[in-house]
Design a protein around this motif. Structure first.
Motif, PDB file in Angstrom:
ATOM      1  N   PRO A 194      12.702  -5.131 -17.608  1.00 12.19           N
ATOM      2  CA  PRO A 194      13.869  -5.074 -16.719  1.00 12.19           C
ATOM      3  C   PRO A 194      14.376  -3.661 -16.471  1.00 12.19           C
ATOM      4  O   PRO A 194      14.824  -3.346 -15.370  1.00 12.19           O
ATOM      5  N   VAL A 195      14.280  -2.801 -17.489  1.00  6.26           N
ATOM      6  CA  VAL A 195      14.703  -1.409 -17.299  1.00  6.26           C
ATOM      7  C   VAL A 195      13.795  -0.710 -16.295  1.00  6.26           C
ATOM      8  O   VAL A 195      14.259   0.028 -15.417  1.00  6.26           O
ATOM      9  N   ASP A 196      12.481  -0.958 -16.415  1.00  5.56           N
ATOM     10  CA  ASP A 196      11.534  -0.363 -15.469  1.00  5.56           C
ATOM     11  C   ASP A 196      11.811  -0.832 -14.042  1.00  5.56           C
ATOM     12  O   ASP A 196      11.733  -0.047 -13.084  1.00  5.56           O
ATOM     13  N   TYR A 197      12.135  -2.114 -13.904  1.00 12.34           N
ATOM     14  CA  TYR A 197      12.435  -2.634 -12.557  1.00 12.34           C
ATOM     15  C   TYR A 197      13.699  -1.992 -12.001  1.00 12.34           C
ATOM     16  O   TYR A 197      13.742  -1.635 -10.816  1.00 12.34           O
ATOM     17  N   ASP A 198      14.731  -1.825 -12.827  1.00 12.78           N
ATOM     18  CA  ASP A 198      15.964  -1.203 -12.342  1.00 12.78           C
ATOM     19  C   ASP A 198      15.709   0.222 -11.857  1.00 12.78           C
ATOM     20  O   ASP A 198      16.284   0.655 -10.846  1.00 12.78           O
ATOM     21  N   LEU A 199      14.843   0.952 -12.564  1.00 10.29           N
ATOM     22  CA  LEU A 199      14.498   2.307 -12.131  1.00 10.29           C
ATOM     23  C   LEU A 199      13.744   2.276 -10.800  1.00 10.29           C
ATOM     24  O   LEU A 199      13.948   3.132  -9.930  1.00 10.29           O
ATOM     25  N   PHE A 200      12.859   1.293 -10.654  1.00  8.04           N
ATOM     26  CA  PHE A 200      12.115   1.141  -9.405  1.00  8.04           C
ATOM     27  C   PHE A 200      13.062   0.838  -8.253  1.00  8.04           C
ATOM     28  O   PHE A 200      12.967   1.436  -7.173  1.00  8.04           O
ATOM     29  N   ARG A 240      15.409  -3.781   1.051  1.00  7.75           N
ATOM     30  CA  ARG A 240      15.505  -5.218   0.791  1.00  7.75           C
ATOM     31  C   ARG A 240      14.134  -5.892   0.959  1.00  7.75           C
ATOM     32  O   ARG A 240      13.790  -6.808   0.209  1.00  7.75           O
ATOM     33  N   SER A 241      13.364  -5.447   1.933  1.00 11.82           N
ATOM     34  CA  SER A 241      12.023  -6.003   2.129  1.00 11.82           C
ATOM     35  C   SER A 241      11.127  -5.677   0.937  1.00 11.82           C
ATOM     36  O   SER A 241      10.361  -6.529   0.469  1.00 11.82           O
ATOM     37  N   ILE A 242      11.205  -4.449   0.447  1.00 12.89           N
ATOM     38  CA  ILE A 242      10.398  -4.052  -0.711  1.00 12.89           C
ATOM     39  C   ILE A 242      10.758  -4.886  -1.932  1.00 12.89           C
ATOM     40  O   ILE A 242       9.887  -5.415  -2.638  1.00 12.89           O
ATOM     41  N   VAL A 243      12.049  -5.015  -2.194  1.00 11.92           N
ATOM     42  CA  VAL A 243      12.502  -5.788  -3.350  1.00 11.92           C
ATOM     43  C   VAL A 243      12.091  -7.251  -3.213  1.00 11.92           C
ATOM     44  O   VAL A 243      11.702  -7.899  -4.193  1.00 11.92           O
ATOM     45  N   SER A 244      12.152  -7.788  -1.994  1.00 14.33           N
ATOM     46  CA  SER A 244      11.761  -9.177  -1.779  1.00 14.33           C
ATOM     47  C   SER A 244      10.284  -9.388  -2.097  1.00 14.33           C
ATOM     48  O   SER A 244       9.908 -10.364  -2.764  1.00 14.33           O
ATOM     49  N   VAL A 245       9.428  -8.485  -1.632  1.00 15.54           N
ATOM     50  CA  VAL A 245       7.993  -8.604  -1.908  1.00 15.54           C
ATOM     51  C   VAL A 245       7.731  -8.460  -3.404  1.00 15.54           C
ATOM     52  O   VAL A 245       6.942  -9.216  -3.986  1.00 15.54           O
ATOM     53  N   PHE A 246       8.399  -7.501  -4.044  1.00  9.22           N
ATOM     54  CA  PHE A 246       8.190  -7.310  -5.483  1.00  9.22           C
ATOM     55  C   PHE A 246       8.657  -8.520  -6.280  1.00  9.22           C
ATOM     56  O   PHE A 246       8.034  -8.911  -7.281  1.00  9.22           O
ATOM     57  N   ARG A 247       9.750  -9.143  -5.848  1.00  9.86           N
ATOM     58  CA  ARG A 247      10.227 -10.347  -6.528  1.00  9.86           C
ATOM     59  C   ARG A 247       9.178 -11.457  -6.443  1.00  9.86           C
ATOM     60  O   ARG A 247       8.922 -12.164  -7.415  1.00  9.86           O
ATOM     61  N   MET A 248       8.574 -11.621  -5.254  1.00 13.65           N
ATOM     62  CA  MET A 248       7.525 -12.627  -5.114  1.00 13.65           C
ATOM     63  C   MET A 248       6.334 -12.317  -6.018  1.00 13.65           C
ATOM     64  O   MET A 248       5.733 -13.222  -6.616  1.00 13.65           O
ATOM     65  N   LEU A 249       5.983 -11.037  -6.107  1.00 13.25           N
ATOM     66  CA  LEU A 249       4.893 -10.631  -6.986  1.00 13.25           C
ATOM     67  C   LEU A 249       5.160 -11.047  -8.424  1.00 13.25           C
ATOM     68  O   LEU A 249       4.299 -11.620  -9.101  1.00 13.25           O
ATOM     69  N   MET A 250       6.353 -10.765  -8.902  1.00 19.82           N
ATOM     70  CA  MET A 250       6.683 -11.060 -10.301  1.00 19.82           C
ATOM     71  C   MET A 250       6.853 -12.564 -10.535  1.00 19.82           C
ATOM     72  O   MET A 250       6.459 -13.082 -11.584  1.00 19.82           O
ATOM     73  N   ASN A 292       0.807  -1.227   0.000  1.00 17.72           N
ATOM     74  CA  ASN A 292       0.000   0.000   0.000  1.00 17.72           C
ATOM     75  C   ASN A 292       0.834   1.268   0.000  1.00 17.72           C
ATOM     76  O   ASN A 292       0.435   2.279  -0.591  1.00 17.72           O
ATOM     77  N   ALA A 293       1.995   1.229   0.673  1.00 17.75           N
ATOM     78  CA  ALA A 293       2.794   2.439   0.827  1.00 17.75           C
ATOM     79  C   ALA A 293       3.796   2.643  -0.305  1.00 17.75           C
ATOM     80  O   ALA A 293       4.167   3.780  -0.611  1.00 17.75           O
ATOM     81  N   VAL A 294       4.243   1.555  -0.942  1.00 16.92           N
ATOM     82  CA  VAL A 294       5.327   1.681  -1.922  1.00 16.92           C
ATOM     83  C   VAL A 294       4.949   1.112  -3.291  1.00 16.92           C
ATOM     84  O   VAL A 294       4.989   1.824  -4.302  1.00 16.92           O
ATOM     85  N   VAL A 295       4.590  -0.163  -3.338  1.00 16.18           N
ATOM     86  CA  VAL A 295       4.427  -0.841  -4.636  1.00 16.18           C
ATOM     87  C   VAL A 295       3.254  -0.286  -5.425  1.00 16.18           C
ATOM     88  O   VAL A 295       3.406   0.109  -6.593  1.00 16.18           O
ATOM     89  N   LYS A 296       2.080  -0.235  -4.839  1.00 18.31           N
ATOM     90  CA  LYS A 296       0.899   0.219  -5.588  1.00 18.31           C
ATOM     91  C   LYS A 296       0.992   1.693  -6.013  1.00 18.31           C
ATOM     92  O   LYS A 296       0.649   2.019  -7.151  1.00 18.31           O
ATOM     93  N   PRO A 297       1.448   2.601  -5.134  1.00 17.98           N
ATOM     94  CA  PRO A 297       1.589   3.989  -5.612  1.00 17.98           C
ATOM     95  C   PRO A 297       2.572   4.135  -6.770  1.00 17.98           C
ATOM     96  O   PRO A 297       2.321   4.910  -7.696  1.00 17.98           O
ATOM     97  N   LYS A 355      17.261   4.879  -2.973  1.00 19.45           N
ATOM     98  CA  LYS A 355      17.548   6.254  -2.588  1.00 19.45           C
ATOM     99  C   LYS A 355      16.610   6.747  -1.484  1.00 19.45           C
ATOM    100  O   LYS A 355      17.007   7.543  -0.641  1.00 19.45           O
ATOM    101  N   LYS A 356      15.381   6.249  -1.480  1.00 25.62           N
ATOM    102  CA  LYS A 356      14.368   6.802  -0.589  1.00 25.62           C
ATOM    103  C   LYS A 356      14.313   6.128   0.772  1.00 25.62           C
ATOM    104  O   LYS A 356      13.959   6.774   1.769  1.00 25.62           O
ATOM    105  N   TYR A 357      14.663   4.846   0.843  1.00 25.91           N
ATOM    106  CA  TYR A 357      14.450   4.096   2.079  1.00 25.91           C
ATOM    107  C   TYR A 357      15.757   3.517   2.611  1.00 25.91           C
ATOM    108  O   TYR A 357      16.766   3.468   1.910  1.00 25.91           O
TER     109      TYR A 357
END
Length: 457
Positions: A120-126, A140-150, A103-108, A132-134
């Motif tokens: 892959p380029v879009d993911y690298d930008l993400f 690492r938690s955000i990237v882990s959740v996004f990896r599971m999503l994909m 709710n706070a990071v991925v969906k926005p 930079k922000k967190y």
């Protein structure tokens, strides 16, 4: 084969796009999922039934030859995140964490994207954005959740042909990352000073708390806060509510002292709740006689079902341990005199423990593992890992087991460390607390609390 429907001036064709309907748990069933269209292009109707039928045949041919992208691949990331999260089966704390990240990071960030659009380029930008922000750990938690999503979008839901997350060997300028916290040498004298400070800040419970973490390796705060009277060594295993486990433990630990790590405590919907330990690491821990004696004295000094309670008898989860206890224990405090009317209580001067500067109390769990690793300990690796609540990987984990002789060696070694480095070293010891009269406890102490419990075996 496609089917054509004619309704007035409208012609519609239905075909199977290669997907099956999912059950409530997100698993494919045997029911086919059909797609349909009313024209070869948006806003352009079919001229006749033959064109519609041919269009459907072409779509089915594309599906058979993996050239067709099903309509579900156009699902928005927001919709997919909700579907994915709804199908997860997680513990309460993990569920809250994943929901917060979505709710706070991925969906926005991906609000305007479809699942199949991400490259892959879009993911690298993400990833660069969240880096930079967190903080590193949250990133690492955000990237882990996004990896599971994909991964699930590819393997489970078939919304993509491949994941946009590509792992490859690092190229470019090498930058070493700090993956582990830098640890200072922590002599047992520093540990003793922590315990002394804890005694003056928290009372006898503080003294026992420090030595319990250091000589059991239990996870603070959760497992320590969740240790109940019925699972502490003065009562367990005779008090175990599980008859089979009780009989086995009584036979194994006859003449020894042991406690049971059966629960941890954390907030659920704003209320302290008991749940199974982290990673379901249920375990029995043998403890040396000196620590058992401390536990006996502590439990005799109060009538609460939890072993460790605050200065006012409340569950430790509710008192803000870090701010109200730990900072003074670790960083010391200045002395102060009491104020008239009780606005401020007297406070003794306590020295800072320099070796623990900036560290949290979890460092004592690491100290316990290092203590077991000492060359003179002679403790088997499987016994050390089991004590820490870990599982040994590979074939060693399959064939190895903790024997009673290994546990006796743990007790002998830990008791020896205490007697040689603390008891015989002339270090200060607090007096055991005075036992309260039994009649004040109204006929006995509850072994287990009435707190809500989740997933406890």
């Amino acid at each position: 084969m496609p089917s054509v429907e004619v309704r007035g001036n409208s012609i519609r064709v239905k075909w199977w796009g290669g997907e099956y309907k999912l059950d409530a748990e997100g698993r494919p069933t045997k029911r086919k999922k059909y797609e349909s269209d009313s024209g070869p292009e948006p806003g352009v109707p079919f001229r006749d039934e033959v064109e519609a039928y041919t269009f459907g045949l072409d779509r089915e041919s594309d599906a058979r030859n993996n050239r067709y992208r099903p309509r579900s691949a156009e699902m928005s990331m927001v919709e997919y995140c909700d579907i994915w999260f709804g199908a997860t089966d997680l513990r309460v704390r993990s569920e809250k964490k994943y929901e917060s990240i979505l709710n706070a990071v991925v969906k926005p960030y991906w609000r305007q994207w479809n699942v199949g659009q991400i490259t892959p380029v879009d993911y690298d930008l993400f990833k660069r954005h969240v880096t930079k922000k967190y903080s590193e750990s949250y990133m690492r938690s955000i990237v882990s959740v996004f990896r599971m999503l994909m991964d699930d979008a590819v393997l489970k839901y078939k919304l993509r042909e491949e994941t946009p997350i590509i792992d490859q060997r690092r190229r470019g300028k090498y930058e070493k990352k700090q993956t582990r916290r830098v640890k200072r040498e922590l002599p047992i004298e520093a540990l003793h000073q922590l315990a002394v400070n804890a005694y003056h800040v928290w009372g006898y419970a503080g003294w026992v708390y420090i030595w319990t973490v250091a000589f059991t390796g239990m996870r603070p705060p959760g497992e320590m806060y969740g240790l109940q009277r019925g699972y502490a060594s003065p009562n367990w295993p005779a008090s175990d509510p599980n008859p089979e486990r009780r009989r086995e433990a009584e036979r194994r630990y006859a003449g020894m002292h042991a406690l049971r790590v059966q629960q941890q405590m954390y907030y659920v919907d704003g209320k302290p709740t008991l749940a199974g330990p982290k990673y379901d690491s249920y375990r029995s821990l043998v403890i040396p006689p000196f620590l058992h004696a401390m536990h006996e004295a502590l439990l005799a000094s109060h009538d609460k079902p939890l072993m460790f309670v605050s200065k006012t008898g409340k569950p430790m989860l509710t008192v803000g341990f870090t701010k109200n206890y730990w900072y003074a224990i670790r960083d010391g405090q200045d002395a102060c005199e009491p104020e008239p009317g009780g606005a401020r209580v007297a406070r003794v001067k306590l020295p800072a423990v320099e070796e623990m500067a900036g560290q949290d109390i979890y460092r004592l769990r690491h100290w316990h593992k290092a203590l077991l690793d000492e060359p003179g300990a002679d403790i088997a690796e499987v016994a050390k890992e089991a004590r820490m609540g870990h599982e040994m990987p590979g074939m060693a984990g399959v064939y190895s087991e903790v024997t009673l002789s290994m546990e006796k060696q743990v007790v002998k070694y830990l008791q020896g460390v205490w007697e040689k480095q603390v008891a015989s070293a002339g270090l200060w010891m607090p007096p055991f607390p005075i036992r309260s009269p039994d009649d004040l406890f109204e006929g006995g102490n509850a072994l287990f609390s009435g707190l809500p419990s989740l997933g406890v075996h």
